[in-house]
Write a protein that holds these residues in place. Structure first.
Motif, PDB file in Angstrom:
ATOM      1  N   LYS A   3       0.667  -1.195   0.022  1.00  0.00           N
ATOM      2  CA  LYS A   3      -0.049   0.066   0.196  1.00  0.00           C
ATOM      3  C   LYS A   3       1.053   1.098   0.200  1.00  0.00           C
ATOM      4  O   LYS A   3       1.803   1.243   0.477  1.00  0.00           O
ATOM      5  N   ILE A   4       0.277   2.240  -0.668  1.00  0.00           N
ATOM      6  CA  ILE A   4       1.175   3.628  -0.759  1.00  0.00           C
ATOM      7  C   ILE A   4       1.551   4.180   0.240  1.00  0.00           C
ATOM      8  O   ILE A   4       0.329   4.354   1.042  1.00  0.00           O
ATOM      9  N   LYS A   5       2.705   4.417   0.732  1.00  0.00           N
ATOM     10  CA  LYS A   5       3.016   5.192   2.152  1.00  0.00           C
ATOM     11  C   LYS A   5       2.639   6.585   1.834  1.00  0.00           C
ATOM     12  O   LYS A   5       3.405   7.326   0.922  1.00  0.00           O
ATOM     13  N   GLU A   6       1.548   7.210   2.564  1.00  0.00           N
ATOM     14  CA  GLU A   6       1.197   8.576   2.389  1.00  0.00           C
ATOM     15  C   GLU A   6       2.108   9.461   3.409  1.00  0.00           C
ATOM     16  O   GLU A   6       2.313   8.881   4.539  1.00  0.00           O
ATOM     17  N   LEU A  41       4.311   7.019 -27.565  1.00  0.00           N
ATOM     18  CA  LEU A  41       3.371   7.739 -27.333  1.00  0.00           C
ATOM     19  C   LEU A  41       2.630   7.623 -26.031  1.00  0.00           C
ATOM     20  O   LEU A  41       2.439   8.260 -25.167  1.00  0.00           O
ATOM     21  N   SER A  42       2.145   6.265 -25.887  1.00  0.00           N
ATOM     22  CA  SER A  42       1.228   6.060 -24.837  1.00  0.00           C
ATOM     23  C   SER A  42       2.222   5.912 -23.315  1.00  0.00           C
ATOM     24  O   SER A  42       1.541   6.162 -22.369  1.00  0.00           O
ATOM     25  N   ASN A  43       3.407   5.416 -23.370  1.00  0.00           N
ATOM     26  CA  ASN A  43       4.152   5.505 -22.565  1.00  0.00           C
ATOM     27  C   ASN A  43       4.398   6.890 -22.073  1.00  0.00           C
ATOM     28  O   ASN A  43       4.494   7.209 -20.955  1.00  0.00           O
ATOM     29  N   LEU A  44       4.818   7.768 -22.657  1.00  0.00           N
ATOM     30  CA  LEU A  44       5.105   9.098 -22.464  1.00  0.00           C
ATOM     31  C   LEU A  44       3.807   9.859 -21.921  1.00  0.00           C
ATOM     32  O   LEU A  44       3.941  10.528 -20.881  1.00  0.00           O
ATOM     33  N   GLU A  45       2.847   9.320 -22.334  1.00  0.00           N
ATOM     34  CA  GLU A  45       1.500  10.082 -21.795  1.00  0.00           C
ATOM     35  C   GLU A  45       1.121   9.910 -20.469  1.00  0.00           C
ATOM     36  O   GLU A  45       0.821  10.628 -19.639  1.00  0.00           O
ATOM     37  N   THR A  46       1.716   8.598 -19.893  1.00  0.00           N
ATOM     38  CA  THR A  46       1.585   8.215 -18.532  1.00  0.00           C
ATOM     39  C   THR A  46       2.274   9.150 -17.757  1.00  0.00           C
ATOM     40  O   THR A  46       1.894   9.121 -16.365  1.00  0.00           O
ATOM     41  N   PHE A  47       3.267   9.893 -17.918  1.00  0.00           N
ATOM     42  CA  PHE A  47       3.774  10.669 -17.352  1.00  0.00           C
ATOM     43  C   PHE A  47       3.171  12.095 -17.171  1.00  0.00           C
ATOM     44  O   PHE A  47       3.586  12.900 -16.192  1.00  0.00           O
ATOM     45  N   PHE A  48       2.342  12.227 -18.008  1.00  0.00           N
ATOM     46  CA  PHE A  48       1.760  13.620 -17.855  1.00  0.00           C
ATOM     47  C   PHE A  48       0.433  13.375 -17.189  1.00  0.00           C
ATOM     48  O   PHE A  48      -0.148  14.494 -16.710  1.00  0.00           O
ATOM     49  N   THR A  49      -0.004  12.061 -16.776  1.00  0.00           N
ATOM     50  CA  THR A  49      -1.271  11.854 -16.201  1.00  0.00           C
ATOM     51  C   THR A  49      -0.941  11.534 -14.445  1.00  0.00           C
ATOM     52  O   THR A  49      -1.971  10.871 -14.064  1.00  0.00           O
ATOM     53  N   MET A  50       0.051  11.585 -14.061  1.00  0.00           N
ATOM     54  CA  MET A  50       0.451  11.012 -12.751  1.00  0.00           C
ATOM     55  C   MET A  50      -0.169  11.816 -11.485  1.00  0.00           C
ATOM     56  O   MET A  50      -0.381  13.000 -11.843  1.00  0.00           O
ATOM     57  N   GLN A  51      -0.709  11.479 -10.628  1.00  0.00           N
ATOM     58  CA  GLN A  51      -1.287  12.186  -9.527  1.00  0.00           C
ATOM     59  C   GLN A  51      -0.280  12.469  -8.570  1.00  0.00           C
ATOM     60  O   GLN A  51      -0.038  11.624  -7.517  1.00  0.00           O
ATOM     61  N   MET A  75       4.587   4.241 -16.477  1.00  0.00           N
ATOM     62  CA  MET A  75       4.146   4.751 -15.004  1.00  0.00           C
ATOM     63  C   MET A  75       2.567   4.559 -14.776  1.00  0.00           C
ATOM     64  O   MET A  75       1.714   4.777 -15.543  1.00  0.00           O
ATOM     65  N   ARG A  76       2.552   4.228 -13.447  1.00  0.00           N
ATOM     66  CA  ARG A  76       0.929   4.196 -12.990  1.00  0.00           C
ATOM     67  C   ARG A  76       0.731   5.613 -12.254  1.00  0.00           C
ATOM     68  O   ARG A  76       1.730   6.435 -12.094  1.00  0.00           O
ATOM     69  N   GLU A  77      -0.440   6.117 -12.081  1.00  0.00           N
ATOM     70  CA  GLU A  77      -0.688   7.351 -11.576  1.00  0.00           C
ATOM     71  C   GLU A  77      -0.058   7.548 -10.269  1.00  0.00           C
ATOM     72  O   GLU A  77       0.170   8.542  -9.764  1.00  0.00           O
ATOM     73  N   ASP A  78       0.109   6.533  -9.289  1.00  0.00           N
ATOM     74  CA  ASP A  78       0.625   6.730  -8.009  1.00  0.00           C
ATOM     75  C   ASP A  78       1.964   6.163  -7.851  1.00  0.00           C
ATOM     76  O   ASP A  78       2.489   5.889  -6.833  1.00  0.00           O
ATOM     77  N   THR A  79       2.791   5.982  -9.009  1.00  0.00           N
ATOM     78  CA  THR A  79       4.001   5.339  -8.851  1.00  0.00           C
ATOM     79  C   THR A  79       4.999   6.449  -8.328  1.00  0.00           C
ATOM     80  O   THR A  79       5.808   6.109  -7.281  1.00  0.00           O
ATOM     81  N   GLN A 127       6.656  -0.822  -6.244  1.00  0.00           N
ATOM     82  CA  GLN A 127       6.173  -1.147  -7.545  1.00  0.00           C
ATOM     83  C   GLN A 127       7.266  -1.242  -8.498  1.00  0.00           C
ATOM     84  O   GLN A 127       8.258  -0.497  -8.666  1.00  0.00           O
ATOM     85  N   PRO A 128       7.285  -2.183  -9.386  1.00  0.00           N
ATOM     86  CA  PRO A 128       8.449  -2.657 -10.327  1.00  0.00           C
ATOM     87  C   PRO A 128       8.348  -1.681 -11.384  1.00  0.00           C
ATOM     88  O   PRO A 128       7.457  -1.112 -11.794  1.00  0.00           O
ATOM     89  N   ALA A 129       9.591  -1.571 -12.119  1.00  0.00           N
ATOM     90  CA  ALA A 129       9.447  -0.662 -13.333  1.00  0.00           C
ATOM     91  C   ALA A 129       8.883  -1.258 -14.475  1.00  0.00           C
ATOM     92  O   ALA A 129       9.338  -2.280 -14.823  1.00  0.00           O
ATOM     93  N   MET A 130       7.882  -0.945 -14.937  1.00  0.00           N
ATOM     94  CA  MET A 130       7.133  -1.559 -15.928  1.00  0.00           C
ATOM     95  C   MET A 130       7.545  -1.051 -17.497  1.00  0.00           C
ATOM     96  O   MET A 130       7.334  -0.047 -18.154  1.00  0.00           O
ATOM     97  N   GLN A 131       8.565  -1.874 -18.121  1.00  0.00           N
ATOM     98  CA  GLN A 131       9.082  -1.707 -19.362  1.00  0.00           C
ATOM     99  C   GLN A 131       7.953  -2.043 -20.360  1.00  0.00           C
ATOM    100  O   GLN A 131       7.261  -3.046 -20.169  1.00  0.00           O
ATOM    101  N   ASN A 132       8.094  -1.024 -21.316  1.00  0.00           N
ATOM    102  CA  ASN A 132       6.915  -1.567 -22.352  1.00  0.00           C
ATOM    103  C   ASN A 132       7.508  -1.020 -23.716  1.00  0.00           C
ATOM    104  O   ASN A 132       6.717  -0.231 -24.557  1.00  0.00           O
ATOM    105  N   SER A 133       8.517  -1.389 -24.153  1.00  0.00           N
ATOM    106  CA  SER A 133       9.115  -0.920 -25.604  1.00  0.00           C
ATOM    107  C   SER A 133       8.268  -1.585 -26.563  1.00  0.00           C
ATOM    108  O   SER A 133       7.733  -2.486 -26.514  1.00  0.00           O
TER     109      SER A 133
END
Length: 398
Positions: free
Chosen positions: A40-43, A67-77, A149-153, A256-262
């Motif tokens: 669980k994410i440590k707040e 494109l989809s990989n980079l977009e996840t960096f713009f949508t992080m919370q 990236m996930r939103e909470d990474t 969270q592991p690093a999600m490689q998606n080449s």
């Protein structure tokens, strides 16, 4: 005759002890992975603000998933961060793609650095140098182009950044993708790589890979030259981590592991990547030449089968087959822990991919021993002991 017998028994005892140690690593990786990963994410406490983060994103070329990989960096919370894109060639097609994302997400702080620098022999350091110098925040995240990236990474990584921690890095893994090559990658990163990575982190041994790394900028700049001072190495991530450890800081993996998606995924390029990593390890740690082959299932199993037949008169073929079966089962358990969900392939596909990986691993290592040159994209490097790199027909002097 007696000295030869003693020598044989000495080797047999060594192989048997090493084999037992590998099984301890299996158990440790499974237990530590279950405890450490996907927590669980440590707040942070309400009175502690989240620190600002400068994300260095080196890019070169475009693949189908970029494109989809980079977009996840713009949508992080995450409240405060900036994305600093680093592009060496002014004609690189990734520039147009990056600009389209900047227009789509105007509220995200971004900057694009084109042209790179010639401050070292390491192409990645050269590409990131301008962005590093211009970064605004005290924490730097270096993230490869193929990472998703996930939103909470970022929250997860910052949550592991304690007062005594200098680096938080993600354990390499892969996204779910179709095809045998993708299955092979997921099996490798979820078994052989994860086993050593988790065990090393448990014992606080330097296991750092720099594909997704959060670090304190203030520690880097205390070294003369800052980031560029590590540019004489191709494995700059290992030596950056070593510097942090030498300075008394801890390094930790995030949950969270690093999600490689080449978007480019084929067996040959993956094997070339494994061979390149093996060459880097041998240059940095020469004892790898002796011990790393013994961490392979097929090699240590054969050695242990011979050793137990000599020491205990056990049937070597039966021992070897049981060894392979139990190793496979342990790897399936570890892979399931790292995946934290249903695997995208069947058990039969796992067995085929696992056998292919385990049988080709020693072969790739032998190739790395007899061809020490490092080929990275369209450039070639040679390594000296200690990891110092020199480019063949260099563009700059290091």
């Amino acid at each position: 005759m007696a000295p030869m017998i003693y020598t044989l028994y000495g080797f047999a005892i060594f192989f048997f002890v090493f084999w037992c140690a590998m099984w301890l690593l299996h158990v440790l990786a499974i237990l530590y992975g279950k405890f450490r990963l996907h927590r669980k994410i440590k707040e942070l406490p309400p009175d502690v603000p989240y620190p600002g983060i400068s994300i260095l994103k080196p890019l070169m070329g475009v693949d189908p998933n970029l494109l989809s990989n980079l977009e996840t960096f713009f949508t992080m919370q995450y409240p405060t961060y900036e994305i600093l894109f680093c592009i060496e060639d002014e004609k690189d097609p990734s520039i147009e793609l990056v600009n389209s994302l900047i227009e789509k997400y105007p509220k995200v702080a971004t900057n694009v650095f084109i042209g790179g620098s010639t401050v070292s022999v390491n192409p990645k350091i050269n590409n990131m140098h301008k962005a590093f110098e211009a970064s605004n925040y005290d924490f730097i995240l270096i993230s490869d182009s193929g990472i998703r990236m996930r939103e909470d990474t970022l929250q997860d990584m910052v949550g592991h950044m304690t007062e005594t921690t200098g680096i938080v890095h993600q354990m390499p893994f892969t996204c779910d993708r179709p095809g045998f090559a993708a299955t092979l990658e997921k099996i490798y990163f979820g078994t052989a790589q994860s086993r050593m990575y988790l065990s090393a982190d448990c014992f606080r041994i330097n296991c750092h890979t720099g594909m997704s790394t959060l670090m304190r900028k203030c520690v880097l700049v205390t070294k003369e030259g800052g980031l560029k001072s590590f540019g004489c190495y191709l494995a700059e991530d290992f030596f950056i981590s070593k510097y942090f450890l030498d300075m008394g800081w801890r390094t930790r993996i995030s949950s969270q592991p690093a999600m490689q998606n080449s978007g480019t995924c084929d067996v040959r390029s993956f094997q070339a990547r494994l061979s390149r990593w093996a060459k880097l390890r041998m240059a940095m740690l020469p004892l790898v030449i002796v011990f790393e082959p013994l961490t392979e299932c097929m090699v240590i199993g054969a050695c242990a089968a011979w050793a137990t037949s000599l020491l205990f008169r056990w049937e070597p073929v039966v021992f070897y087959l049981i060894h392979i079966l139990v190793w496979l089962m342990c790897d399936w358990i570890l892979l399931s822990i790292v995946q934290n969900g249903s695997l995208p392939f069947s058990k039969f596909d796992f067995i085929v991919g696992w056998l292919f990986r385990e049988c080709t691993g020693p072969y790739l290592f032998i190739l790395a021993v007899f061809d020490p040159s490092i080929r990275w994209r369209n450039r070639c490097f040679k390594l000296s002991w200690g990891g110092i790199a020199q480019e063949v027909k260099p563009r700059i002097k290091c």
